[in-house]
Design an enzyme around this catalytic site. Sequence first.
Site, PDB file in Angstrom:
ATOM      1  N   GLU A 261      -6.340  -8.082  -0.090  1.00  0.00           N
ATOM      2  CA  GLU A 261      -7.008  -7.840   1.194  1.00  0.00           C
ATOM      3  C   GLU A 261      -8.487  -7.566   0.967  1.00  0.00           C
ATOM      4  O   GLU A 261      -8.861  -6.809   0.060  1.00  0.00           O
ATOM      5  CB  GLU A 261      -6.374  -6.648   1.930  1.00  0.00           C
ATOM      6  CG  GLU A 261      -4.957  -6.872   2.426  1.00  0.00           C
ATOM      7  CD  GLU A 261      -4.428  -5.684   3.215  1.00  0.00           C
ATOM      8  OE1 GLU A 261      -5.262  -4.879   3.700  1.00  0.00           O
ATOM      9  OE2 GLU A 261      -3.205  -5.549   3.340  1.00  0.00           O
TER      10      GLU A 261
ATOM     11  N   GLU B 145       0.794  -1.232   0.000  1.00  0.00           N
ATOM     12  CA  GLU B 145       0.000   0.000   0.000  1.00  0.00           C
ATOM     13  C   GLU B 145       0.832   1.290   0.000  1.00  0.00           C
ATOM     14  O   GLU B 145       0.699   2.118   0.918  1.00  0.00           O
ATOM     15  CB  GLU B 145      -0.968  -0.001   1.193  1.00  0.00           C
ATOM     16  CG  GLU B 145      -1.994  -1.108   1.117  1.00  0.00           C
ATOM     17  CD  GLU B 145      -2.980  -1.087   2.282  1.00  0.00           C
ATOM     18  OE1 GLU B 145      -2.727  -0.361   3.272  1.00  0.00           O
ATOM     19  OE2 GLU B 145      -4.008  -1.784   2.199  1.00  0.00           O
TER      20      GLU B 145
END
Length: 838
Positions: free
Chosen positions: A709, A604
Amino acid sequence: MPSHSRSRDRYRGRDESEPERDRRHYSRRRYRETDYEDDELDDDDYDRRRRYRRDDVYRRSRGQSRGYESHEYHEDDANEYDLAGEDPAVPLRRSRGDERERSAGAYDDYDSPRRRDRHRDGDRRRRHRAYEAEGSPPRGAPDHRRHRSRDDRRERAYESEREARRHRRRERGREAAAAKHQSSDSTNSGSHLLSADALAKLRSEYDKEDRSRAKADAKAEKKQRRKRPVVADQPRRLDPFPEETPRGQSKGRIVSGAYLEEGRSPEMKVRHRGGGGGGGAGSKWRDEGASDSDMDGAEGGTPFWKKKKTWIAVGVVVVLLAIIIPVAVVVSKKNNEKKSDSTTDDTTPRNSNLDGISRDSIPDYAKGTVLDPWTWYDTMGFNVTFTNETVGGLSIMGLNSTWDDSTRPNDNVPPLNEPFPYGSQPIRGVNLGGWLSIEPFIVPSLFESYSSVDGVVDEWTLCQKLGDSAASRIERHYATFITEQDFADIRDAGLDHVRIQFSYWAVTTYDGDQYVPKISWRYLLRAIEYCRKYGLRVKLDPHGIPGSQNGWNHSGRQGPIGWLNGTDGQLNRKRSLEMHDQLSQFFAQDRYKNIVTIYGLVNEPMMLSLPVEDVLDWSTEATKLIQKNGITAYVTVHDGFLNLSKWKQMLKTRPDRMFLDTHQYTIFNTAQIVMKHTEKIKLVCNDWHSMIQQINTTSAGWGPTICGEWSQADTDCTKYLNNVGRGTRWEGTFSLTDSTAYCPTAKSGPSCSCSSANADPSQYSDQYKKFLKTYAEAQMSAFETAQGWFYWTWHTESAPQWSYKTAWKNGFMPQKAYAPDFKCGDDVPDFGDLPENY
């Protein structure tokens, strides 16, 4: 109400009753007429009065006994209460001339004190006989109470007079002896007298005799108080032994307020621990100031009835122990058998494989370092034979030299030594979040003990606060939060991949870093070996890189972004490439080619804040470096939170064998979190399904895409999810400036609450479990149109909607990930009366 004793002294003559004045007048007359030198008369009078009180005193109830206000005085004590009835004008001792004058005269028989006392005693006996003949007045009748009160006062006066006489007699004797020693007269010469030592010994004998008499008096008085009248014409009997006092009921008695203030009530008791005349099996209650020998029972011993109770209690305890101990042994054996059936013990360190290994096998330079297995919290599953060999500068200590890649998690998946058919068979995996890279919402117990003043909000500040204990505390977390049993359960749940988070401090640390260095490295290696054992393939995921790639707490340090940004941006860029250089050399070994099949670059990166081109250039350079070092696994790059449609034009000329990684949640978007239950499922099956399907193609999208995720959480209610100390969108407490609540019923009601979402899963309704399971299966269906998925996360301490393990064990996750009950295209089930604010 009894008068305050000090008030009687201060206001004498103004508030005392007529009987009190009579008593004082009588006392003064007695002091003038008594012969203080008549020792025999004193003793006779005292003995006669004792017999009178013992045999002929008025019948009283125990509650009215004078013993409640009587107390002992030491014969040498100067007490204000002894002098309360005397006239200050009358001297306590007469002069020597007066004494000689009195002794020279003879008493008339009629006027002698002995005669007067006999007459007085006779009068009292006659009065008693008259009362008994006529019938005693009812208890508490006025005349009975008045006569008894007057006699009590007189008796107390007699006792006080006797003590005063004895005191004065002793003083006169001492003064006379002193005068004789000082006289020059031959008659009084010291040569005819006892020596000073002999006098001291004589005084000691007198004092001992006085103490013995006082003790006998006290014992007689105590025995007297234990007696009580039954009826007026029946003999006395001893009080029965006291019954057990009900719990909570006071054992104290009501006494004069003055006595309590002085701490001199005869019934006031203090508790002494152990010991004392009776054998010390427990604590004894003693009268305040009493010695051990003054306890109830003969000669300071415990009475028989108390001993009997003690023996009964001991017998009961012995019987209970005889029952409890065998039962405990049986239960303990059963528990041990159950524990031995499991693959791990999560609570205690396992170090049995150190048996037979000598500490001397560890070189001195390695002792106390990460290479010394005697410093490891848990050694199970590690090879503890010492080696300092490294690959890419990273230690192989703890690894076995052989391995087996023939295992598979289920029949739907090829064994590890055969290629996984990416593109034709979806990944069904799970994350190990919060383990080797700590996150507050996953392991809140590490953060809950600190206040906002401490500022503990991430792994950096946690290690800083723990100080010297950081290494031991965090390794205990590594050893216990995820164990071998978790990998066995992952296999049993029908999963086939594991995404393992770790951070750069597993490899190295830099000056000023607060992190615990290198300990997580060996737990990462052991986790990979556990995956091998259960046939699970691995995706490596660096969650924190030097400088922090997004400034969030799960990058290690919450705050500004220092990677590719700021003063040290380029330095941290270089460091992150060096990290991948070491990692790729290590995992390019043959032992990892079949198991580490996906290799992540960075988790991320915040491309909404960072220069996009800088991130893409770094990603390309890192991929080439990794592949140059021999990595054949797929390399993943994260979408950086950019719209997936933008990635259609980015990295079109990239190295081979790359995946795009996207993370999808509905709860961090205020337009999606307010959707109703059915609407969220339709969003996944309609919008996400087509979006993922499109981006996964090279012609209309970017190419091979995975969802690294996602979760089944439909609220952001989990503690610390939005950072330590931050509120929620669901209840309108997230923003410091906007109190708008974002939930489906925020405008129409009822109000939004996190209590249901944060409840224990055992309290979830059947309808809510049905929704959560359907919501999860819808996302599985959408992501399987591409390369597959990794659920976030496997295990949490207290967030059931984020824990695959908890959902699987509580019935709101499919029992086998490859066999769901719902897929996109099926009719959305009815969730009954499930509230939308649930």
